[in-house]
Scaffold this active site. Sequence first.
Site, PDB file in Angstrom:
ATOM      1  N   ARG A  83       0.875  -1.185   0.000  1.00  0.00           N
ATOM      2  CA  ARG A  83       0.000   0.000   0.000  1.00  0.00           C
ATOM      3  C   ARG A  83       0.901   1.220   0.000  1.00  0.00           C
ATOM      4  O   ARG A  83       1.701   1.402   0.930  1.00  0.00           O
ATOM      5  CB  ARG A  83      -0.903  -0.003   1.232  1.00  0.00           C
ATOM      6  CG  ARG A  83      -1.565   1.342   1.460  1.00  0.00           C
ATOM      7  CD  ARG A  83      -2.674   1.315   2.487  1.00  0.00           C
ATOM      8  NE  ARG A  83      -3.853   0.659   1.954  1.00  0.00           N
ATOM      9  CZ  ARG A  83      -5.068   0.764   2.499  1.00  0.00           C
ATOM     10  NH1 ARG A  83      -5.242   1.479   3.577  1.00  0.00           N
ATOM     11  NH2 ARG A  83      -6.095   0.134   1.959  1.00  0.00           N
ATOM     12  N   HIS A  94      -7.453   0.796  -6.346  1.00  0.00           N
ATOM     13  CA  HIS A  94      -7.688  -0.043  -5.152  1.00  0.00           C
ATOM     14  C   HIS A  94      -8.365  -1.340  -5.629  1.00  0.00           C
ATOM     15  O   HIS A  94      -9.532  -1.599  -5.346  1.00  0.00           O
ATOM     16  CB  HIS A  94      -8.562   0.721  -4.150  1.00  0.00           C
ATOM     17  CG  HIS A  94      -8.513   0.199  -2.752  1.00  0.00           C
ATOM     18  ND1 HIS A  94      -7.756  -0.906  -2.389  1.00  0.00           N
ATOM     19  CD2 HIS A  94      -9.135   0.615  -1.606  1.00  0.00           C
ATOM     20  CE1 HIS A  94      -7.912  -1.118  -1.088  1.00  0.00           C
ATOM     21  NE2 HIS A  94      -8.735  -0.231  -0.591  1.00  0.00           N
ATOM     22  N   GLN A 147     -10.169  -3.876  -3.144  1.00  0.00           N
ATOM     23  CA  GLN A 147     -11.448  -3.374  -2.637  1.00  0.00           C
ATOM     24  C   GLN A 147     -12.545  -3.570  -3.675  1.00  0.00           C
ATOM     25  O   GLN A 147     -13.659  -4.007  -3.359  1.00  0.00           O
ATOM     26  CB  GLN A 147     -11.323  -1.883  -2.285  1.00  0.00           C
ATOM     27  CG  GLN A 147     -12.613  -1.283  -1.766  1.00  0.00           C
ATOM     28  CD  GLN A 147     -13.018  -1.827  -0.413  1.00  0.00           C
ATOM     29  OE1 GLN A 147     -12.243  -1.769   0.533  1.00  0.00           O
ATOM     30  NE2 GLN A 147     -14.219  -2.368  -0.313  1.00  0.00           N
ATOM     31  N   ASP A 183     -17.155   7.431  -1.522  1.00  0.00           N
ATOM     32  CA  ASP A 183     -15.883   7.330  -0.780  1.00  0.00           C
ATOM     33  C   ASP A 183     -15.562   8.737  -0.272  1.00  0.00           C
ATOM     34  O   ASP A 183     -16.188   9.720  -0.697  1.00  0.00           O
ATOM     35  CB  ASP A 183     -14.787   6.790  -1.726  1.00  0.00           C
ATOM     36  CG  ASP A 183     -13.456   6.536  -1.024  1.00  0.00           C
ATOM     37  OD1 ASP A 183     -13.438   6.426   0.218  1.00  0.00           O
ATOM     38  OD2 ASP A 183     -12.420   6.467  -1.727  1.00  0.00           O
ATOM     39  N   CYS A 222     -16.257   1.779   0.819  1.00  0.00           N
ATOM     40  CA  CYS A 222     -15.063   0.978   1.141  1.00  0.00           C
ATOM     41  C   CYS A 222     -14.635   1.141   2.591  1.00  0.00           C
ATOM     42  O   CYS A 222     -13.945   0.288   3.121  1.00  0.00           O
ATOM     43  CB  CYS A 222     -13.930   1.331   0.193  1.00  0.00           C
ATOM     44  SG  CYS A 222     -13.345   3.021   0.351  1.00  0.00           S
ATOM     45  N   ARG A 236     -13.638  -8.465   1.645  1.00  0.00           N
ATOM     46  CA  ARG A 236     -12.208  -8.218   1.406  1.00  0.00           C
ATOM     47  C   ARG A 236     -11.422  -9.488   1.712  1.00  0.00           C
ATOM     48  O   ARG A 236     -10.508  -9.872   0.979  1.00  0.00           O
ATOM     49  CB  ARG A 236     -11.687  -7.072   2.297  1.00  0.00           C
ATOM     50  CG  ARG A 236     -12.200  -5.692   1.979  1.00  0.00           C
ATOM     51  CD  ARG A 236     -11.670  -5.168   0.658  1.00  0.00           C
ATOM     52  NE  ARG A 236     -10.209  -5.133   0.601  1.00  0.00           N
ATOM     53  CZ  ARG A 236      -9.452  -4.145   1.081  1.00  0.00           C
ATOM     54  NH1 ARG A 236     -10.005  -3.091   1.644  1.00  0.00           N
ATOM     55  NH2 ARG A 236      -8.131  -4.183   0.971  1.00  0.00           N
TER      56      ARG A 236
HETATM   57  N1  NVA Z   1      -9.866   6.807  -1.332  1.00  0.00           N
HETATM   58  C1  NVA Z   1      -9.501   6.394  -0.003  1.00  0.00           C
HETATM   59  C2  NVA Z   1      -9.758   4.936   0.170  1.00  0.00           C
HETATM   60  C3  NVA Z   1      -9.436   4.401   1.538  1.00  0.00           C
HETATM   61  C4  NVA Z   1      -9.638   2.924   1.662  1.00  0.00           C
HETATM   62  C5  NVA Z   1      -8.033   6.717   0.241  1.00  0.00           C
HETATM   63  O1  NVA Z   1      -7.222   6.498  -0.674  1.00  0.00           O
HETATM   64  O2  NVA Z   1      -7.697   7.178   1.323  1.00  0.00           O
HETATM   65  N1   CP Z   2     -11.138   0.006   2.611  1.00  0.00           N
HETATM   66  C1   CP Z   2      -9.868  -0.094   3.022  1.00  0.00           C
HETATM   67  O1   CP Z   2      -8.954  -0.323   2.238  1.00  0.00           O
HETATM   68  O2   CP Z   2      -9.702   0.054   4.362  1.00  0.00           O
HETATM   69  P1   CP Z   2      -8.326   0.259   5.143  1.00  0.00           P
HETATM   70  O3   CP Z   2      -7.796   1.616   4.736  1.00  0.00           O
HETATM   71  O4   CP Z   2      -8.718   0.209   6.584  1.00  0.00           O
HETATM   72  O5   CP Z   2      -7.385  -0.833   4.763  1.00  0.00           O
END
Ligand code: NVA
Ligand code: CP
Length: 307
Positions: free
Chosen positions: A103, A130, A133, A222, A263, A291
């Site tokens: 990540r 993502h 997800q 989101d 998500c 997930r």
């Molecule tokens: N768009 C959000 C998704 C978090 C799971 C981010 O990138 O922070």
């Molecule tokens: N939806 C998601 O990816 O959650 P986290 O940021 O908690 O991993």
Amino acid sequence: MKKDLLKLLDLTREDITKILNVADQMKYNQKHGLTHNYLQGKTLAMIFEKNSTRTRVSFEVGMYQLGGHALFLSGKESQIGRGEPIEDTARVLSRYCDGIMIRTYGQDEVEELAKYASIPVINGLTDFAHPCQVLADLMTIREKMTRLEGLKLCFIGDGNNMANSLIVGGLKCGMDVSVACPAGYDPDPRVLDFAKTVTGAGFALCRDPKQAAKDADVIITDVWASMGQEGEKAKREAAFGGVYQVNEALMAVAHPGAMVQHCLPAHRGEEITAEVFEAHAGEIFDEAENRLHAQKAVMFLLMGEKN
Ligand code: NVA
Ligand code: CP
């Protein structure tokens, strides 16, 4: 299937269907106590340059349930944070581990890691995509609606990693996709270019959320400010506030019985009201649960012996 899961653009419709089918089987096995230790003795390295609850826990628990092991590497505490080149990290981890989940910020970092790693690399979120997800989202929608093809998926909010992956995943699965976002917050041009090439499913980019949500079977949203965009919070609140929100008035124009997906984490009162969130909490937490099953499918397909 390719060696890695870096973005849904790299997958065929058949790949996605295969992952969803295996995910359903993983869920069945887990719920019925059936042994499925397909990754016994294998190790997944998990690199986190951003925060996480769901991704970290679901990958770690998923590896354990598959008979393997997952190890957490924080970007800051490992040598990555001190500038060790990605290509060296990739080659080192390839000598110890059987897969890498990462990540981070740039999609290019994940692509670079995959290029130098001899083991599968899985994108656990970048600024661009993502994929894990959205595989869980597609699994949840198919579970509730029994199909994907011909359904209308609507995303309200920022043209971010979720929007990008939902557009690609939805269209590849034969769904009609509509997105409503303010000017200046459109999805990535590579995704919009892909959408233009799709035949047999419709794509619409709107400024008006109600236009996008009309007759939708699934409404998804989101956060307005993603991880790494905290400094833009006020500017984004001004751009999205009062308009780009999933609320009861928006749900009223969707298809009766429409699902809601998020998500998570969710900001109640911003991109979604507390009322709509709670009315659809069952679907949203099924999505979070899925997930686990979707990622177990991905890990089995990429890291398993017979694949
Ligand atoms: N768009 C959000 C998704 C978090 C799971 C981010 O990138 O922070
Ligand atoms: N939806 C998601 O990816 O959650 P986290 O940021 O908690 O991993």
